[in-house]
Motif scaffolding. Structure first.
Motif, PDB file in Angstrom:
ATOM      1  N   THR A 267     -50.727  -6.288  19.308  1.00 13.83           N
ATOM      2  CA  THR A 267     -50.229  -4.949  19.026  1.00 13.83           C
ATOM      3  C   THR A 267     -50.650  -3.992  20.137  1.00 13.83           C
ATOM      4  OG1 THR A 267     -50.437  -5.319  16.650  1.00 13.83           O
ATOM      5  CG2 THR A 267     -50.268  -3.042  17.364  1.00 13.83           C
TER       6      THR A 267
ATOM      7  N   SER B  29     -47.438   3.040  17.338  1.00 15.35           N
ATOM      8  CA  SER B  29     -47.252   1.692  17.879  1.00 15.35           C
ATOM      9  C   SER B  29     -46.475   1.699  19.183  1.00 15.35           C
ATOM     10  CB  SER B  29     -46.533   0.799  16.859  1.00 15.35           C
ATOM     11  OG  SER B  29     -45.294   1.384  16.488  1.00 15.35           O
TER      12      SER B  29
ATOM     13  N   THR C  12     -55.028  -6.860  21.777  1.00 14.00           N
ATOM     14  CA  THR C  12     -54.721  -5.510  21.333  1.00 14.00           C
ATOM     15  C   THR C  12     -54.774  -4.617  22.564  1.00 14.00           C
ATOM     16  OG1 THR C  12     -55.762  -5.876  19.171  1.00 14.00           O
ATOM     17  CG2 THR C  12     -55.340  -3.596  19.823  1.00 14.00           C
TER      18      THR C  12
END
Length: 271
Positions: free
Chosen positions: A244, A215, A180
């Protein structure tokens, strides 16, 4: 014991092999920095064990104290051979290290963005690939990595800090590790360890307790260190942000605090 609001996500909400449960050993790089100190404290509050990677045992003791579940591993990302012992039995990695964006005395001794943010992060990634390839890796980067050629980020990148962070992000994505990437704006709230205008002015989030996530690298403004550290921890305890990149900024209003359920709602909005 962790409270209900600290409970991890339901099994069906988490990604198998990514969620970090209480009792897990988390290596925190940059543990004596502002975000790093908060990450360590928040992990310990949730029943994790923390191994703080530091160059100075004295500095670690002064800033982190001595707490049950906390241990210090001495290592220097500029000397990759010193890192391997710190990764033994590690089940997750959180990297919140960095140096100043502009030349200061902290750049002395090869402590530049290229040496720390880029090469140092690559060294951590290499060590994780070797010692704990199944461990999730959360990297604190910066807003502007995808906009380094545009104002005001082109000014921030005059010393190459965004270029270095972008290279570190790319290395993590290509590593095969579950990851992440967290991209905050200008950091407010203590601990104040960086050299920027918010540190000089002791900037605080104040009424900006709400959190905005995206995002892509599209958010500007400020981000509370407290919220950034909480996002790092929530990424680990929920397992909901595998592979992500998440931008974060602080906005006016009441925020999620450390309530996992509220953070899960924010994560769902990312889709």
């Amino acid at each position: 014991m962790p409270s209900d609001k600290h409970a991890p996500a339901d099994p069906e909400d988490a990604i198998p092999g990514y969620r970090t449960d209480p009792g897990s050993l988390v290596l925190v790089a940059g543990a004596t920095g502002g975000v790093g100190q908060l990450v360590c404290a928040k992990l310990l509050e949730r029943g994790m064990r923390v191994r703080a990677l530091c160059r100075s045992e004295e500095r670690a003791a002064r800033l982190l104290g001595r707490r049950e579940g906390l241990e210090v591993a001495l290592g220097d990302v500029r000397q990759p051979s010193t890192l391997r012992p710190a990764f033994q039995a590690v089940q997750a990695v959180a990297c919140a290290m960095g140096t100043t964006a502009f030349p200061t005395l902290r750049w002395l001794g090869n402590n530049t963005p290229a040496a720390v943010n880029e090469a140092g992060t690559r060294a951590l990634i290499d060590a994780a690939q070797e010692a704990c390839p199944a461990a999730p890796f959360v990297l604190v980067s910066s807003a502007g990595v995808e906009r380094a050629d545009r104002l005001p980020y082109s000014i921030l990148n005059a010393g190459g800090v965004l270029t270095a962070m972008a290279a570190a992000e790319a290395a993590l994505r290509a590593s095969g590790l579950a990851y992440t990437i967290v991209r905050p704006g200008r950091l407010t709230d203590g601990p104040y360890t960086s050299y920027d205008i918010n540190t000089l002015l002791k900037g605080v989030a104040g009424q900006r307790q709400a959190v905005q996530l995206a995002s892509r690298d599209v958010l500007d403004g400020e981000a509370s260190r407290i919220a950034v550290a909480e996002l790092v921890v929530q990424a680990l305890v929920t397992g909901a942000l595998r592979d992500t990149s998440v931008s974060i900024s602080s906005t006016t209003g009441s925020g999620p605090g450390d309530d996992t359920g509220e953070w899960k709602k924010l994560f769902q909005g990312l889709a």
